[in-house]
Motif scaffolding. Sequence first.
Motif, PDB file in Angstrom:
ATOM      1  N   UNK A 197       0.815  -1.210   0.000  1.00  0.00           N
ATOM      2  CA  UNK A 197       0.000   0.000   0.000  1.00  0.00           C
ATOM      3  C   UNK A 197       0.846   1.257   0.000  1.00  0.00           C
ATOM      4  N   UNK A 198       1.986   1.195   0.664  1.00  0.00           N
ATOM      5  CA  UNK A 198       2.874   2.355   0.693  1.00  0.00           C
ATOM      6  C   UNK A 198       3.783   2.415  -0.543  1.00  0.00           C
ATOM      7  N   UNK A 199       3.827   1.346  -1.295  1.00  0.00           N
ATOM      8  CA  UNK A 199       4.652   1.347  -2.499  1.00  0.00           C
ATOM      9  C   UNK A 199       6.134   1.374  -2.219  1.00  0.00           C
ATOM     10  N   UNK A 200       6.551   0.797  -1.089  1.00  0.00           N
ATOM     11  CA  UNK A 200       7.956   0.878  -0.705  1.00  0.00           C
ATOM     12  C   UNK A 200       8.839  -0.042  -1.544  1.00  0.00           C
ATOM     13  N   UNK A 201       8.425  -1.286  -1.664  1.00  0.00           N
ATOM     14  CA  UNK A 201       9.283  -2.243  -2.348  1.00  0.00           C
ATOM     15  C   UNK A 201       8.666  -2.812  -3.616  1.00  0.00           C
ATOM     16  N   UNK A 202       7.350  -2.701  -3.770  1.00  0.00           N
ATOM     17  CA  UNK A 202       6.660  -3.246  -4.933  1.00  0.00           C
ATOM     18  C   UNK A 202       7.091  -4.701  -5.138  1.00  0.00           C
ATOM     19  N   UNK A 203       7.581  -5.030  -6.334  1.00  0.00           N
ATOM     20  CA  UNK A 203       8.017  -6.400  -6.605  1.00  0.00           C
ATOM     21  C   UNK A 203       9.540  -6.523  -6.663  1.00  0.00           C
ATOM     22  N   UNK A 204      10.252  -5.508  -6.190  1.00  0.00           N
ATOM     23  CA  UNK A 204      11.705  -5.544  -6.237  1.00  0.00           C
ATOM     24  C   UNK A 204      12.261  -6.550  -5.227  1.00  0.00           C
ATOM     25  N   UNK A 205      13.349  -7.206  -5.611  1.00  0.00           N
ATOM     26  CA  UNK A 205      13.935  -8.272  -4.798  1.00  0.00           C
ATOM     27  C   UNK A 205      15.111  -7.817  -3.948  1.00  0.00           C
ATOM     28  N   UNK A 206      15.688  -6.667  -4.268  1.00  0.00           N
ATOM     29  CA  UNK A 206      16.890  -6.211  -3.563  1.00  0.00           C
ATOM     30  C   UNK A 206      16.813  -4.709  -3.316  1.00  0.00           C
ATOM     31  N   UNK A 207      17.369  -4.309  -2.187  1.00  0.00           N
ATOM     32  CA  UNK A 207      17.510  -2.895  -1.864  1.00  0.00           C
ATOM     33  C   UNK A 207      18.951  -2.626  -1.457  1.00  0.00           C
ATOM     34  N   UNK A 208      19.508  -1.519  -1.910  1.00  0.00           N
ATOM     35  CA  UNK A 208      20.876  -1.148  -1.545  1.00  0.00           C
ATOM     36  C   UNK A 208      20.917   0.297  -1.073  1.00  0.00           C
ATOM     37  N   UNK A 209      21.843   0.578  -0.180  1.00  0.00           N
ATOM     38  CA  UNK A 209      22.010   1.935   0.339  1.00  0.00           C
ATOM     39  C   UNK A 209      23.493   2.257   0.453  1.00  0.00           C
ATOM     40  N   UNK A 210      23.836   3.495   0.136  1.00  0.00           N
ATOM     41  CA  UNK A 210      25.179   4.017   0.414  1.00  0.00           C
ATOM     42  C   UNK A 210      25.016   5.371   1.096  1.00  0.00           C
TER      43      UNK A 210
END
Length: 251
Positions: A167-180
């Motif tokens: 509902x918030x649309x944070x990750x949708x269908x994405x499998x990976x998240x990265x941050x720098x």
Amino acid sequence: MSKKQLKARFQKANLLDYQKDVPLHVEKLDQKHRIFTTYMMNGWDEAKEPLDIHFTIKKASNIMIKHQPLTDSLPKEQSIYLQCNIEEEALALFDKREVMPPDHSHINQHIKVNVNGDAEFIWAEIVQLNQSLDYHYHSLMEIWDGSHCISYDPLQFSSQQKAILANHGLTEEFSYMASIWYISPNPPFDEWDIQQRLSQAKHHRAGMTDLDGKGILIRWLSTDLSLLRQEVEDVLAFFDEKITELRKWRV
């Protein structure tokens, strides 16, 4: 609990009050670099008991912390609290870390960093978001400059909250998240130089946030782990190049 203090100055580094607590182990690498004194942190992803890790990066030190390669036997329950104090003119770079929560796992990670004056801090991380597994992952990144909070960034991924996340649309269908994270009052590059390194490939998104002139946060969502790793490593290599140009006159 495991408490460590890291002290280094002008390429001469020593570990103070160090005990070889199992499984956490910190050791200096023989790897040569013109700028960084490099350490390998082993056991981070093997600990079953809560880890309480404290580092002090002393004035005018350039420290790189590398994580051990990802293993397939991560603990089901993991709690990590890392507190890092970076003194003036110092730089702490935590090299790319990958987190892939196993099925039926509960991982809690809290990173708290204090940068003093012109100190610099870099952190890179990739997290797998496998919607077919049952897991709970919570991460909090706190970055302070004395009493001023530069960033307070809580992340939470749970298989029990798929509807909320959707509902918030944070990750949708994405499998990976990265941050720098790159925290510095005077980064040695222009933001456009970073934007050019963020691709707009299909099923791959990237964006950058300015932290009120105190640094930047780059974040990716992707379904392509190879592309994501390549892009994160490319940005880190660019940072390394610029840092070397700037700091080679200090050591």
